[in-house]
Design a protein around this motif. Structure first.
Motif, PDB file in Angstrom:
ATOM      1  N   MET A 239       0.834  -1.199   0.000  1.00  0.00           N
ATOM      2  CA  MET A 239       0.000   0.000   0.000  1.00  0.00           C
ATOM      3  C   MET A 239       0.873   1.256   0.000  1.00  0.00           C
ATOM      4  O   MET A 239       1.897   1.300   0.677  1.00  0.00           O
ATOM      5  N   PRO A 240       0.482   2.292  -0.756  1.00  0.00           N
ATOM      6  CA  PRO A 240       1.274   3.528  -0.799  1.00  0.00           C
ATOM      7  C   PRO A 240       1.118   4.355   0.468  1.00  0.00           C
ATOM      8  O   PRO A 240       0.526   5.425   0.473  1.00  0.00           O
ATOM      9  N   LEU A 241       1.638   3.814   1.559  1.00  0.00           N
ATOM     10  CA  LEU A 241       1.634   4.509   2.833  1.00  0.00           C
ATOM     11  C   LEU A 241       3.048   4.972   3.136  1.00  0.00           C
ATOM     12  O   LEU A 241       3.981   4.706   2.376  1.00  0.00           O
ATOM     13  N   ASP A 242       3.220   5.621   4.256  1.00  0.00           N
ATOM     14  CA  ASP A 242       4.530   6.143   4.632  1.00  0.00           C
ATOM     15  C   ASP A 242       5.534   4.998   4.717  1.00  0.00           C
ATOM     16  O   ASP A 242       5.416   4.117   5.566  1.00  0.00           O
ATOM     17  N   GLY A 243       6.518   4.994   3.818  1.00  0.00           N
ATOM     18  CA  GLY A 243       7.537   3.951   3.812  1.00  0.00           C
ATOM     19  C   GLY A 243       7.126   2.697   3.067  1.00  0.00           C
ATOM     20  O   GLY A 243       7.947   1.813   2.863  1.00  0.00           O
ATOM     21  N   GLY A 244       5.859   2.586   2.654  1.00  0.00           N
ATOM     22  CA  GLY A 244       5.386   1.384   1.971  1.00  0.00           C
ATOM     23  C   GLY A 244       5.011   0.315   2.973  1.00  0.00           C
ATOM     24  O   GLY A 244       5.825  -0.081   3.812  1.00  0.00           O
ATOM     25  N   THR A 245       3.784  -0.150   2.934  1.00  0.00           N
ATOM     26  CA  THR A 245       3.293  -1.109   3.918  1.00  0.00           C
ATOM     27  C   THR A 245       2.512  -2.202   3.218  1.00  0.00           C
ATOM     28  O   THR A 245       1.629  -1.927   2.400  1.00  0.00           O
ATOM     29  N   ARG A 246       2.816  -3.448   3.550  1.00  0.00           N
ATOM     30  CA  ARG A 246       2.064  -4.581   3.010  1.00  0.00           C
ATOM     31  C   ARG A 246       0.783  -4.760   3.808  1.00  0.00           C
ATOM     32  O   ARG A 246       0.817  -4.860   5.037  1.00  0.00           O
ATOM     33  N   VAL A 247      -0.339  -4.789   3.122  1.00  0.00           N
ATOM     34  CA  VAL A 247      -1.634  -4.962   3.780  1.00  0.00           C
ATOM     35  C   VAL A 247      -2.452  -5.987   3.022  1.00  0.00           C
ATOM     36  O   VAL A 247      -2.286  -6.198   1.818  1.00  0.00           O
ATOM     37  N   LYS A 248      -3.372  -6.622   3.748  1.00  0.00           N
ATOM     38  CA  LYS A 248      -4.386  -7.465   3.133  1.00  0.00           C
ATOM     39  C   LYS A 248      -5.637  -6.624   2.923  1.00  0.00           C
ATOM     40  O   LYS A 248      -6.032  -5.866   3.814  1.00  0.00           O
ATOM     41  N   ILE A 249      -6.230  -6.746   1.763  1.00  0.00           N
ATOM     42  CA  ILE A 249      -7.501  -6.072   1.498  1.00  0.00           C
ATOM     43  C   ILE A 249      -8.603  -7.118   1.637  1.00  0.00           C
ATOM     44  O   ILE A 249      -8.574  -8.159   0.978  1.00  0.00           O
ATOM     45  N   LEU A 250      -9.564  -6.864   2.492  1.00  0.00           N
ATOM     46  CA  LEU A 250     -10.600  -7.845   2.815  1.00  0.00           C
ATOM     47  C   LEU A 250     -11.942  -7.554   2.152  1.00  0.00           C
ATOM     48  O   LEU A 250     -12.719  -8.475   1.919  1.00  0.00           O
ATOM     49  N   ARG A 251     -12.198  -6.285   1.882  1.00  0.00           N
ATOM     50  CA  ARG A 251     -13.485  -5.939   1.248  1.00  0.00           C
ATOM     51  C   ARG A 251     -13.297  -4.652   0.462  1.00  0.00           C
ATOM     52  O   ARG A 251     -12.571  -3.744   0.890  1.00  0.00           O
ATOM     53  N   CYS A 252     -13.957  -4.587  -0.706  1.00  0.00           N
ATOM     54  CA  CYS A 252     -13.807  -3.417  -1.570  1.00  0.00           C
ATOM     55  C   CYS A 252     -15.057  -3.251  -2.418  1.00  0.00           C
ATOM     56  O   CYS A 252     -15.984  -4.062  -2.355  1.00  0.00           O
ATOM     57  N   GLU A 253     -15.083  -2.180  -3.225  1.00  0.00           N
ATOM     58  CA  GLU A 253     -16.203  -1.934  -4.116  1.00  0.00           C
ATOM     59  C   GLU A 253     -15.693  -1.250  -5.371  1.00  0.00           C
ATOM     60  O   GLU A 253     -14.635  -0.623  -5.375  1.00  0.00           O
ATOM     61  N   LEU A 254     -16.443  -1.392  -6.460  1.00  0.00           N
ATOM     62  CA  LEU A 254     -16.072  -0.728  -7.703  1.00  0.00           C
ATOM     63  C   LEU A 254     -16.229   0.778  -7.560  1.00  0.00           C
ATOM     64  O   LEU A 254     -17.098   1.258  -6.831  1.00  0.00           O
ATOM     65  N   ALA A 255     -15.369   1.518  -8.241  1.00  0.00           N
ATOM     66  CA  ALA A 255     -15.393   2.984  -8.144  1.00  0.00           C
ATOM     67  C   ALA A 255     -15.071   3.590  -9.503  1.00  0.00           C
ATOM     68  O   ALA A 255     -14.628   2.904 -10.425  1.00  0.00           O
ATOM     69  N   ASP A 256     -15.286   4.889  -9.618  1.00  0.00           N
ATOM     70  CA  ASP A 256     -14.945   5.607 -10.834  1.00  0.00           C
ATOM     71  C   ASP A 256     -13.513   6.126 -10.742  1.00  0.00           C
ATOM     72  O   ASP A 256     -12.996   6.397  -9.665  1.00  0.00           O
ATOM     73  N   GLY A 257     -12.895   6.287 -11.899  1.00  0.00           N
ATOM     74  CA  GLY A 257     -11.554   6.851 -11.934  1.00  0.00           C
ATOM     75  C   GLY A 257     -10.661   6.075 -12.874  1.00  0.00           C
ATOM     76  O   GLY A 257     -10.942   4.923 -13.216  1.00  0.00           O
ATOM     77  N   ALA A 258      -9.578   6.710 -13.284  1.00  0.00           N
ATOM     78  CA  ALA A 258      -8.622   6.071 -14.185  1.00  0.00           C
ATOM     79  C   ALA A 258      -7.249   6.692 -13.974  1.00  0.00           C
ATOM     80  O   ALA A 258      -7.115   7.901 -13.753  1.00  0.00           O
ATOM     81  N   ALA A 259      -6.239   5.829 -14.032  1.00  0.00           N
ATOM     82  CA  ALA A 259      -4.838   6.249 -13.937  1.00  0.00           C
ATOM     83  C   ALA A 259      -4.007   5.015 -14.231  1.00  0.00           C
ATOM     84  O   ALA A 259      -4.546   3.967 -14.629  1.00  0.00           O
ATOM     85  N   ALA A 260      -2.716   5.124 -14.063  1.00  0.00           N
ATOM     86  CA  ALA A 260      -1.865   3.950 -14.241  1.00  0.00           C
ATOM     87  C   ALA A 260      -2.247   2.905 -13.205  1.00  0.00           C
ATOM     88  O   ALA A 260      -2.513   3.237 -12.045  1.00  0.00           O
ATOM     89  N   PRO A 261      -2.329   1.630 -13.593  1.00  0.00           N
ATOM     90  CA  PRO A 261      -2.722   0.579 -12.643  1.00  0.00           C
ATOM     91  C   PRO A 261      -1.879   0.613 -11.371  1.00  0.00           C
ATOM     92  O   PRO A 261      -0.662   0.714 -11.410  1.00  0.00           O
ATOM     93  N   GLY A 262      -2.575   0.563 -10.228  1.00  0.00           N
ATOM     94  CA  GLY A 262      -1.899   0.571  -8.942  1.00  0.00           C
ATOM     95  C   GLY A 262      -1.716   1.937  -8.338  1.00  0.00           C
ATOM     96  O   GLY A 262      -1.246   2.051  -7.209  1.00  0.00           O
TER      97      GLY A 262
END
Length: 307
Positions: A239-262
């Motif tokens: 995850m793009p957090l301070d220093g870079g942090t590995r996280v598990k994502i447990l729940r999400c939803e579709l959203a609007d937007g576009a950019a480079a993947p990630g």
């Protein structure tokens, strides 16, 4: 007249079926389950959910390490069961065991066979983007989930469902289905039909190597991958957090937007995918409890870079 049954199961998914068969008045001669395992390093052995439920109901519990020995077969036959009910037992039954009960062995499988035969049908159905799945009662044979089918229950899979959600929906659905099947067997009215030859797929065990999120995929594919692996083993990313942090994502939803993947699109943890975007709802840092994104973000600095 109620049936004399052997019940074979291990995880929480099997508990509703054992409970309702007992409540329906069937005689449970014995419960077979996997042997207790350490709950955590250094802690005492933890009996399976099925063993705990069986002991609560006052039913004899057996935890053989093998069913292939003459002694195991003799013990199994000694129960003189009308049928065996198998729900996520986790042990392959030898042919001699399958043949021992008067009416055979009946398995509750969490898919619409012949789709997703094998070990991880709930997770694979979500990850593949299936619109529906279900449970089936089948009479077991020597193949991998190839037996004739007796009854089917169906359920829609929504994009909001995680593997845990689908598990919790299918377990009681399957329990009710098995009770109906055993009632029909008791009356001599249970009808079986062969599985079709078309649409056979295999639900291989989940490998932790599959868990890393690929943001280059379309947003819906990313969402289904995340939800299919939630809560275990949990899909993860840097995850793009301070220093870079590995996280598990447990729940999400579709959203609007576009950019480079990630790329991080906003301060609500909306992530760009190969097509579209996805917003994180619940996540978990290593060694921490799962938490909602709004709680996670309090005081957490974000860096706008690829995850």
């Amino acid at each position: 007249m109620p049936l004399r049954l052997i019940f074979m199961g291990t995880p929480e998914f099997a508990v509703p079926t054992l409970r309702v068969l007992h409540e329906a008045g069937h005689e449970i001669a014995a419960v077979y389950t996997r042997e207790p395992k350490p709950a955590k390093r250094g802690l005492k052995l933890q009996p399976s959910p099925i063993e705990q439920e069986a002991r609560r109901l006052g039913i004899s519990v057996l935890t053989p390490t093998s069913l292939k020995t003459p002694e195991a077969l003799q013990q199994f036959r000694a129960h003189k069961a009308d049928a065996a009910v198998v729900v996520a037992y986790g042990v392959i039954l030898p042919q001699a065991i399958l043949d021992a009960p008067k009416h055979g062995c009946y398995n509750l499988h969490a898919s619409l066979l012949p789709r997703w035969r094998g070990a991880a049908p709930i997770q694979r159905a979500i990850m593949a983007g299936d619109a529906e799945t279900g449970v089936m009662v089948m009479k077991m044979d020597a193949g991998l989930d190839t037996g004739d089918v007796a009854m089917t229950g169906r359920i829609a899979i929504t994009d909001a469902m995680t593997a845990a959600d689908l598990h919790d929906a299918l377990a009681p659905l399957g329990a009710g289905l098995m009770v109906r099947a055993m009632e029909a067997l008791e009356r001599g009215k249970l009808q079986l039909r062969p599985q079709g030859d078309q649409g056979v797929t295999y639900a291989a065990r989940i490998d932790k190597a599959e868990a890393r999120i690929d943001w280059d995929k379309p947003a819906r594919a990313v969402l289904r991958h995340i939800h299919g692996l939630s809560p275990f083993p949990g899909a993860w990313c840097e995850m793009p957090l301070d220093g870079g942090t590995r996280v598990k994502i447990l729940r999400c939803e579709l959203a609007d937007g576009a950019a480079a993947p990630g790329e991080l699109l906003d301060d609500r943890l909306t992530m760009a995918c190969g097509e579209g975007a996805m917003r994180i709802i619940e996540l978990q840092r290593a060694g921490r409890a799962p938490m909602q994104v709004q709680d996670f973000l309090r005081g957490t600095p974000l860096n706008r870079r690829r995850g």
